[in-house]
Enzyme design. Structure first.
Site, PDB file in Angstrom:
ATOM      1  N   ARG A  63       0.859  -1.303   0.030  1.00  0.00           N
ATOM      2  CA  ARG A  63       0.187   0.092   0.081  1.00  0.00           C
ATOM      3  C   ARG A  63       0.812   1.343  -0.114  1.00  0.00           C
ATOM      4  O   ARG A  63       0.311   2.235   0.560  1.00  0.00           O
ATOM      5  CB  ARG A  63      -0.967   0.007   1.284  1.00  0.00           C
TER       6      ARG A  63
ATOM      7  N   CYS B 218     -11.096  -2.019   3.660  1.00  0.00           N
ATOM      8  CA  CYS B 218     -10.297  -2.499   4.844  1.00  0.00           C
ATOM      9  C   CYS B 218      -9.872  -1.122   5.722  1.00  0.00           C
ATOM     10  O   CYS B 218      -9.294  -0.428   5.149  1.00  0.00           O
ATOM     11  CB  CYS B 218      -9.233  -3.235   4.444  1.00  0.00           C
TER      12      CYS B 218
ATOM     13  N   GLU C  86      -5.298   1.435   7.527  1.00  0.00           N
ATOM     14  CA  GLU C  86      -4.928   1.892   6.098  1.00  0.00           C
ATOM     15  C   GLU C  86      -5.845   2.973   5.486  1.00  0.00           C
ATOM     16  O   GLU C  86      -5.373   3.582   4.579  1.00  0.00           O
ATOM     17  CB  GLU C  86      -5.432   0.375   5.330  1.00  0.00           C
TER      18      GLU C  86
HETATM   19  C1  LIG Z   1     -15.752  -1.805  -1.174  1.00  0.00           C
HETATM   20  C2  LIG Z   1     -14.367  -1.358  -1.041  1.00  0.00           C
HETATM   21  C3  LIG Z   1     -13.418  -2.187  -1.507  1.00  0.00           C
HETATM   22  C4  LIG Z   1     -11.864  -2.043  -1.660  1.00  0.00           C
HETATM   23  N1  LIG Z   1     -11.058  -3.126  -1.933  1.00  0.00           N
HETATM   24  C5  LIG Z   1      -9.816  -2.851  -1.872  1.00  0.00           C
HETATM   25  C6  LIG Z   1      -8.907  -3.683  -2.348  1.00  0.00           C
HETATM   26  O1  LIG Z   1      -9.374  -5.133  -2.433  1.00  0.00           O
HETATM   27  N2  LIG Z   1      -7.480  -3.251  -2.416  1.00  0.00           N
HETATM   28  C7  LIG Z   1      -7.183  -2.068  -1.944  1.00  0.00           C
HETATM   29  O2  LIG Z   1      -5.686  -1.696  -2.176  1.00  0.00           O
HETATM   30  N3  LIG Z   1      -7.993  -1.158  -1.776  1.00  0.00           N
HETATM   31  C8  LIG Z   1      -9.444  -1.511  -1.710  1.00  0.00           C
HETATM   32  N4  LIG Z   1     -10.142  -0.376  -1.117  1.00  0.00           N
HETATM   33  C9  LIG Z   1      -9.759   0.913  -0.782  1.00  0.00           C
HETATM   34  C10 LIG Z   1      -9.646   1.936  -1.969  1.00  0.00           C
HETATM   35  O3  LIG Z   1     -10.812   1.728  -2.943  1.00  0.00           O
HETATM   36  C11 LIG Z   1      -8.344   2.126  -2.617  1.00  0.00           C
HETATM   37  O4  LIG Z   1      -7.330   2.381  -1.936  1.00  0.00           O
HETATM   38  C12 LIG Z   1      -8.674   2.860  -3.842  1.00  0.00           C
HETATM   39  O5  LIG Z   1      -7.353   2.699  -4.965  1.00  0.00           O
HETATM   40  C13 LIG Z   1      -8.482   4.343  -3.604  1.00  0.00           C
HETATM   41  O6  LIG Z   1      -8.732   5.242  -4.605  1.00  0.00           O
HETATM   42  P1  LIG Z   1      -9.537   6.823  -4.366  1.00  0.00           P
HETATM   43  O7  LIG Z   1      -9.393   7.400  -5.726  1.00  0.00           O
HETATM   44  O8  LIG Z   1     -10.812   6.368  -3.658  1.00  0.00           O
HETATM   45  O9  LIG Z   1      -8.613   7.375  -3.370  1.00  0.00           O
HETATM   46  P2  LIG Z   1      -9.249   8.503  -2.016  1.00  0.00           P
HETATM   47  O10 LIG Z   1      -9.754   7.571  -1.227  1.00  0.00           O
HETATM   48  O11 LIG Z   1      -9.773   9.509  -2.711  1.00  0.00           O
HETATM   49  O12 LIG Z   1      -7.731   8.786  -1.645  1.00  0.00           O
HETATM   50  C14 LIG Z   1      -6.845   7.889  -0.972  1.00  0.00           C
HETATM   51  C15 LIG Z   1      -5.254   8.670  -0.752  1.00  0.00           C
HETATM   52  O13 LIG Z   1      -4.700   8.938  -2.071  1.00  0.00           O
HETATM   53  C16 LIG Z   1      -4.556  10.363  -2.229  1.00  0.00           C
HETATM   54  N5  LIG Z   1      -4.859  10.519  -3.742  1.00  0.00           N
HETATM   55  C17 LIG Z   1      -5.893  10.321  -4.484  1.00  0.00           C
HETATM   56  N6  LIG Z   1      -5.863  10.610  -5.642  1.00  0.00           N
HETATM   57  C18 LIG Z   1      -4.631  11.014  -5.677  1.00  0.00           C
HETATM   58  C19 LIG Z   1      -3.836  11.625  -6.725  1.00  0.00           C
HETATM   59  N7  LIG Z   1      -4.356  11.745  -8.159  1.00  0.00           N
HETATM   60  N8  LIG Z   1      -2.612  12.149  -6.397  1.00  0.00           N
HETATM   61  C20 LIG Z   1      -2.012  12.210  -5.320  1.00  0.00           C
HETATM   62  N9  LIG Z   1      -2.552  11.601  -4.178  1.00  0.00           N
HETATM   63  C21 LIG Z   1      -3.738  11.115  -4.644  1.00  0.00           C
HETATM   64  C22 LIG Z   1      -5.556  11.033  -1.220  1.00  0.00           C
HETATM   65  O14 LIG Z   1      -5.199  12.277  -0.760  1.00  0.00           O
HETATM   66  C23 LIG Z   1      -5.743   9.755  -0.023  1.00  0.00           C
HETATM   67  O15 LIG Z   1      -4.438  10.289   0.712  1.00  0.00           O
HETATM   68  C24 LIG Z   1     -11.474  -0.694  -0.945  1.00  0.00           C
HETATM   69  C25 LIG Z   1     -12.539   0.245  -0.884  1.00  0.00           C
HETATM   70  C26 LIG Z   1     -13.850  -0.092  -0.832  1.00  0.00           C
HETATM   71  C27 LIG Z   1     -14.948   0.978  -0.455  1.00  0.00           C
END
Ligand SMILES: Cc1cc2nc3c(=O)[nH]c(=O)nc-3n(C[C@H](O)[C@H](O)[C@H](O)COP(=O)(O)OP(=O)(O)OC[C@H]3O[C@@H](n4cnc5c(N)ncnc54)[C@H](O)[C@@H]3O)c2cc1C
Length: 314
Positions: free
Chosen positions: A181, A238, A309
């Protein structure tokens, strides 16, 4: 430093309808909680991000990034400074064929799910592990999103970022070190966290494969997610990282007897103990209190310190 009326006018002059003030961020997160952003920018061009970073730096205003909001809990008090939301407005991707594979350049706001299904249709393999992970491509790169079947870093070719100084830089995969991560820059002093920068684009390489096999893998993993994750409720995936050399966080939480534990409208999922669900009216404070309670209880019972996380912002 707060954004006073004069600064608000400057921001309106720079970004017109793309900037708003004191808008709630709860609709920007999968948990459905969070107070307002002092200022919220939804850019549709990379240059607007550069402009925003320069403006913040010369006005000593803090900025932060939100992608799909699927890994964030935003506090009820909201976020001071400028929130830059990387949405589908900064989305889209192109591809080129290379020997036995394709290089795909993906803008940060593109939904990860869109890239996964496009790759499956074209018979491009390597991203099947990511099926069912919500959020943007940029967020997935920042979080090095993945499962036991693979991480984004496995297919990463390059990342284009805007640095905290407002400079656009392209980093090749060989300059980046990956871990659970997390991605960091190699050969730099300090934490080397690439995400003091804003990811605006990344390219991945996927090998040619069989569309049927890829789709079958995706179908299986989506069925497993449906069976094991509380997808009918608002959640942020998670909550805790899996500790090294130990049972998975969810198993420890379950063994601590915490399935179903509640704080206000937040509840530890009965289906998957590493998920906290919003049962309807949860506040961020409810969720954060439950995270703290789970952490304390698991530590008391097993002497294991769980690390979140999920990112708590605000
Ligand atoms: C139902 C569900 C299932 C999931 N399953 C998984 C899984 O199997 N594996 C897993 O790893 N994760 C999982 N996740 C967590 C999440 O979906 C991932 O971490 C996802 O990649 C986050 O992307 P986001 O665009 O929503 O980021 P956000 O939640 O918006 O941001 C997360 C972090 O990244 C930063 N960020 C976002 N975009 C950028 C950018 N363009 N540049 C710099 N920083 C940025 C934000 O500032 C923050 O610190 C799950 C979540 C849910 C709700």
């Amino acid at each position: 430093m707060h954004i006073d009326d004069q600064k608000k006018n400057e921001l309106k002059g720079l970004f017109a309808e793309k900037i708003s003030f004191e808008d709630s961020l709860s609709g920007f997160t999968s948990m459905g909680v969070g107070g307002p952003a002092e200022a919220l920018l939804i850019p549709s061009e990379t240059d607007e991000i550069i402009k925003a970073v320069h403006w913040c730096s010369s006005n000593k205003i803090e900025w932060c990034i939100i992608g799909g909001g699927t890994n964030i809990v935003i506090k009820d008090e909201g976020i001071n400074g400028l929130v830059i939301a990387i949405t589908k407005k900064l989305g889209g991707f192109t591809h080129e064929n290379i020997e036995g594979a394709s290089r795909i350049r993906i803008m940060a706001g593109t939904p990860l799910s869109k890239v996964c299904s496009w790759a499956a249709e074209r018979g491009l393999k390597g991203l099947e592990f990511a099926a069912g992970i919500p959020g943007t491509f940029g967020g997935a790169v920042k979080m090095n999103a993945g499962t036991s079947a693979g991480w984004i870093s496995d297919v990463l070719d390059s990342i284009t970022v805007i640095t905290a100084d407002g400079e656009k830089k392209c980093l090749s995969g060989s300059e980046i070190e990956s871990s659970y991560r997390k991605l960091r820059l190699k050969n730099v002093t300090g934490p080397g966290d690439i995400c003091g920068s804003i990811i605006v684009e990344a390219s991945i390489i996927l090998k040619n494969g069989s569309a049927d096999e890829i789709k079958a893998k995706i179908k299986k993993s989506m069925e497993e997610r449906k069976a094991k994750q509380p997808l009918g409720y608002k959640n942020a995936g998670c909550i805790f990282r899996n500790p090294e050399n130990n049972l998975p966080a969810g198993k420890l939480i379950e063994l601590a007897g915490l399935k179903g534990a509640e704080s206000g409208g937040a509840k530890v999922s009965e289906l998957h103990a590493n998920f906290i669900i919003n049962t309807g009216e949860a506040s961020a404070a409810d969720i954060i209190a439950l995270i703290d309670m789970v952490k304390t209880t698991v530590n008391e019972k097993f002497s294991v310190t769980l690390e979140p996380e999920v990112i708590v912002a605000g």
